[in-house]
Design a protein around this motif. Structure first.
Motif, PDB file in Angstrom:
ATOM      1  N   SER A  25       0.799  -1.221   0.000  1.00  0.00           N
ATOM      2  CA  SER A  25       0.000   0.000   0.000  1.00  0.00           C
ATOM      3  C   SER A  25       0.832   1.271   0.000  1.00  0.00           C
ATOM      4  O   SER A  25       0.302   2.350  -0.254  1.00  0.00           O
ATOM      5  N   VAL A  26       2.124   1.167   0.284  1.00  0.00           N
ATOM      6  CA  VAL A  26       2.957   2.364   0.436  1.00  0.00           C
ATOM      7  C   VAL A  26       3.975   2.508  -0.685  1.00  0.00           C
ATOM      8  O   VAL A  26       4.262   3.621  -1.137  1.00  0.00           O
ATOM      9  N   CYS A  27       4.545   1.405  -1.156  1.00  0.00           N
ATOM     10  CA  CYS A  27       5.598   1.500  -2.168  1.00  0.00           C
ATOM     11  C   CYS A  27       5.655   0.231  -3.003  1.00  0.00           C
ATOM     12  O   CYS A  27       5.071  -0.791  -2.647  1.00  0.00           O
ATOM     13  N   SER A  28       6.379   0.327  -4.131  1.00  0.00           N
ATOM     14  CA  SER A  28       6.517  -0.821  -5.031  1.00  0.00           C
ATOM     15  C   SER A  28       7.683  -1.712  -4.642  1.00  0.00           C
ATOM     16  O   SER A  28       7.609  -2.936  -4.719  1.00  0.00           O
ATOM     17  N   SER A  29       8.793  -1.073  -4.244  1.00  0.00           N
ATOM     18  CA  SER A  29       9.998  -1.814  -3.876  1.00  0.00           C
ATOM     19  C   SER A  29      10.856  -0.927  -2.987  1.00  0.00           C
ATOM     20  O   SER A  29      10.670   0.294  -2.939  1.00  0.00           O
ATOM     21  N   ILE A  30      11.801  -1.546  -2.286  1.00  0.00           N
ATOM     22  CA  ILE A  30      12.695  -0.813  -1.395  1.00  0.00           C
ATOM     23  C   ILE A  30      14.117  -1.312  -1.599  1.00  0.00           C
ATOM     24  O   ILE A  30      14.358  -2.518  -1.708  1.00  0.00           O
ATOM     25  N   VAL A  31      15.063  -0.389  -1.658  1.00  0.00           N
ATOM     26  CA  VAL A  31      16.489  -0.685  -1.621  1.00  0.00           C
ATOM     27  C   VAL A  31      17.070   0.098  -0.457  1.00  0.00           C
ATOM     28  O   VAL A  31      16.773   1.282  -0.299  1.00  0.00           O
ATOM     29  N   THR A  32      17.871  -0.552   0.373  1.00  0.00           N
ATOM     30  CA  THR A  32      18.512   0.139   1.486  1.00  0.00           C
ATOM     31  C   THR A  32      19.975   0.409   1.152  1.00  0.00           C
ATOM     32  O   THR A  32      20.569  -0.263   0.302  1.00  0.00           O
ATOM     33  N   SER A  33      20.557   1.388   1.823  1.00  0.00           N
ATOM     34  CA  SER A  33      21.956   1.734   1.557  1.00  0.00           C
ATOM     35  C   SER A  33      22.557   2.441   2.759  1.00  0.00           C
ATOM     36  O   SER A  33      21.891   3.212   3.456  1.00  0.00           O
ATOM     37  N   ASP A  34      23.824   2.166   2.985  1.00  0.00           N
ATOM     38  CA  ASP A  34      24.589   2.882   4.006  1.00  0.00           C
ATOM     39  C   ASP A  34      26.068   2.737   3.665  1.00  0.00           C
ATOM     40  O   ASP A  34      26.422   2.110   2.675  1.00  0.00           O
ATOM     41  N   VAL A  35      26.913   3.308   4.503  1.00  0.00           N
ATOM     42  CA  VAL A  35      28.339   3.426   4.221  1.00  0.00           C
ATOM     43  C   VAL A  35      28.959   2.061   3.872  1.00  0.00           C
ATOM     44  O   VAL A  35      28.570   1.030   4.407  1.00  0.00           O
ATOM     45  N   GLN A  36      29.914   2.086   2.969  1.00  0.00           N
ATOM     46  CA  GLN A  36      30.632   0.867   2.606  1.00  0.00           C
ATOM     47  C   GLN A  36      31.745   0.654   3.622  1.00  0.00           C
ATOM     48  O   GLN A  36      32.725   1.392   3.662  1.00  0.00           O
ATOM     49  N   ASP A  37      31.589  -0.364   4.451  1.00  0.00           N
ATOM     50  CA  ASP A  37      32.579  -0.675   5.473  1.00  0.00           C
ATOM     51  C   ASP A  37      33.024  -2.124   5.309  1.00  0.00           C
ATOM     52  O   ASP A  37      33.038  -2.635   4.200  1.00  0.00           O
ATOM     53  N   GLU A  38      33.365  -2.768   6.387  1.00  0.00           N
ATOM     54  CA  GLU A  38      33.791  -4.168   6.313  1.00  0.00           C
ATOM     55  C   GLU A  38      32.616  -5.136   6.277  1.00  0.00           C
ATOM     56  O   GLU A  38      32.799  -6.346   6.355  1.00  0.00           O
ATOM     57  N   GLY A  39      31.419  -4.589   6.185  1.00  0.00           N
ATOM     58  CA  GLY A  39      30.234  -5.438   6.104  1.00  0.00           C
ATOM     59  C   GLY A  39      29.374  -5.430   7.352  1.00  0.00           C
ATOM     60  O   GLY A  39      28.305  -6.054   7.378  1.00  0.00           O
ATOM     61  N   ASP A  40      29.818  -4.707   8.389  1.00  0.00           N
ATOM     62  CA  ASP A  40      29.083  -4.715   9.653  1.00  0.00           C
ATOM     63  C   ASP A  40      27.705  -4.074   9.527  1.00  0.00           C
ATOM     64  O   ASP A  40      26.722  -4.568  10.099  1.00  0.00           O
ATOM     65  N   VAL A  41      27.623  -2.943   8.798  1.00  0.00           N
ATOM     66  CA  VAL A  41      26.338  -2.250   8.660  1.00  0.00           C
ATOM     67  C   VAL A  41      25.347  -3.126   7.911  1.00  0.00           C
ATOM     68  O   VAL A  41      24.198  -3.300   8.335  1.00  0.00           O
ATOM     69  N   GLU A  42      25.780  -3.698   6.787  1.00  0.00           N
ATOM     70  CA  GLU A  42      24.890  -4.554   6.001  1.00  0.00           C
ATOM     71  C   GLU A  42      24.440  -5.759   6.816  1.00  0.00           C
ATOM     72  O   GLU A  42      23.249  -6.120   6.800  1.00  0.00           O
ATOM     73  N   GLU A  43      25.360  -6.356   7.545  1.00  0.00           N
ATOM     74  CA  GLU A  43      25.007  -7.521   8.359  1.00  0.00           C
ATOM     75  C   GLU A  43      23.933  -7.158   9.385  1.00  0.00           C
ATOM     76  O   GLU A  43      22.980  -7.917   9.604  1.00  0.00           O
ATOM     77  N   ASN A  44      24.073  -5.981   9.998  1.00  0.00           N
ATOM     78  CA  ASN A  44      23.102  -5.560  11.004  1.00  0.00           C
ATOM     79  C   ASN A  44      21.731  -5.293  10.376  1.00  0.00           C
ATOM     80  O   ASN A  44      20.689  -5.661  10.937  1.00  0.00           O
ATOM     81  N   VAL A  45      21.724  -4.648   9.197  1.00  0.00           N
ATOM     82  CA  VAL A  45      20.455  -4.371   8.517  1.00  0.00           C
ATOM     83  C   VAL A  45      19.746  -5.669   8.169  1.00  0.00           C
ATOM     84  O   VAL A  45      18.543  -5.828   8.423  1.00  0.00           O
ATOM     85  N   LEU A  46      20.475  -6.618   7.586  1.00  0.00           N
ATOM     86  CA  LEU A  46      19.868  -7.883   7.191  1.00  0.00           C
ATOM     87  C   LEU A  46      19.387  -8.672   8.404  1.00  0.00           C
ATOM     88  O   LEU A  46      18.332  -9.316   8.372  1.00  0.00           O
ATOM     89  N   TYR A  47      20.150  -8.600   9.478  1.00  0.00           N
ATOM     90  CA  TYR A  47      19.748  -9.272  10.717  1.00  0.00           C
ATOM     91  C   TYR A  47      18.420  -8.711  11.225  1.00  0.00           C
ATOM     92  O   TYR A  47      17.504  -9.453  11.603  1.00  0.00           O
ATOM     93  N   ASN A  48      18.315  -7.385  11.237  1.00  0.00           N
ATOM     94  CA  ASN A  48      17.105  -6.749  11.755  1.00  0.00           C
ATOM     95  C   ASN A  48      15.886  -7.046  10.884  1.00  0.00           C
ATOM     96  O   ASN A  48      14.776  -7.226  11.402  1.00  0.00           O
ATOM     97  N   PHE A  49      16.084  -7.106   9.565  1.00  0.00           N
ATOM     98  CA  PHE A  49      14.983  -7.528   8.704  1.00  0.00           C
ATOM     99  C   PHE A  49      14.598  -8.975   9.028  1.00  0.00           C
ATOM    100  O   PHE A  49      13.419  -9.324   9.089  1.00  0.00           O
ATOM    101  N   GLY A  50      15.603  -9.824   9.219  1.00  0.00           N
ATOM    102  CA  GLY A  50      15.350 -11.229   9.483  1.00  0.00           C
ATOM    103  C   GLY A  50      14.531 -11.463  10.734  1.00  0.00           C
ATOM    104  O   GLY A  50      13.601 -12.275  10.739  1.00  0.00           O
ATOM    105  N   ILE A  51      14.847 -10.767  11.824  1.00  0.00           N
ATOM    106  CA  ILE A  51      14.123 -10.993  13.072  1.00  0.00           C
ATOM    107  C   ILE A  51      12.752 -10.329  13.054  1.00  0.00           C
ATOM    108  O   ILE A  51      11.962 -10.503  13.974  1.00  0.00           O
TER     109      ILE A  51
END
Length: 222
Positions: free
Chosen positions: A33-59
């Motif tokens: 009802s709000v959007c068609s698709s979503i892409v997330t983005s944040d700083v390119q680091d050693e992977g910690d930010v992406e891991e945290n985002v994916l973890y939070n989506f997972g739980i």
């Protein structure tokens, strides 16, 4: 009402400065009802930010897709099963389980000012992909990052100018419309005035929507 629903529909969404993913998770829960698709983005680091985002989506009940390969998501799929299952009662009184699948959005590690297309391509997003709405919340903490942030926003908006060359006369094509950048900024810093001035100098116009929400748009070039 129908008119208010249309006004709130965001189309294809990109979030900059995703951090924990809270904003995108909330949008994704109401995606139909709000959007068609979503892409997330944040700083390119050693992977910690992406891991945290994916973890939070997972739980929060989202499952891993082929574009996100973090093991932490798979580890949490079993724990999120309860969020993916909704019970409903049939007419005969029997309780059955209906499973709904919600995929974790693609996450693009990207440091502002380093070339958005290059970062996006590494996650399988085609060069020149256009987003309808770019969103962000409280991303103006570091004044030194303002020039790079404005540069990334220009890259994302300039996709439309490239498409205009071929699509300007196509009435059925929406690519000649600039995206909209919606930003929530709750931290009251006098230094943040520099960001608004830089955006103005880059050809953006902004409007204060109230409650610390600002929208930025670009006028189509004649």
């Amino acid at each position: 009402t129908a008119s208010s629903s249309e006004a709130l529909f965001l189309g294809d969404v990109l979030e900059l400065g995703t951090a924990t993913g809270l904003l995108s998770i909330r949008l994704a829960m109401e995606q139909d009802s709000v959007c068609s698709s979503i892409v997330t983005s944040d700083v390119q680091d050693e992977g910690d930010v992406e891991e945290n985002v994916l973890y939070n989506f997972g739980i929060n009940g989202f499952t891993n897709s082929s574009s996100n390969n973090d093991d932490c998501v798979d580890d949490n799929n079993n724990r999120s099963n309860d969020n993916n299952e909704n019970q409903h009662e049939e007419e005969d009184g029997e309780i059955q389980t209906r499973r709904t699948t919600r995929e974790i959005p693609i996450h693009v590690p990207h440091t502002w000012g380093t070339g958005w297309d290059e970062s996006a391509e590494q996650k399988g997003i085609a060069r020149g992909t256009r987003f309808d709405t770019i969103i962000a919340s409280d991303i103006l903490l570091y004044v030194s990052a303002y020039p790079a942030l404005v540069q990334t926003l220009q890259e994302l908006f300039d996709v439309v100018e490239q498409d205009d060359i071929n699509d300007d006369n196509d009435e059925g094509n929406n690519n000649n419309k600039y995206p909209k950048f919606i930003m929530s900024w709750n931290r009251r810093m006098t230094e943040s005035d520099e960001f608004f001035q830089r955006m103005k100098d880059a050809g953006f116009v902004y409007r204060h929507e109230g409650r610390c929400v600002y929208t930025f748009e670009k006028q189509k070039r004649e």
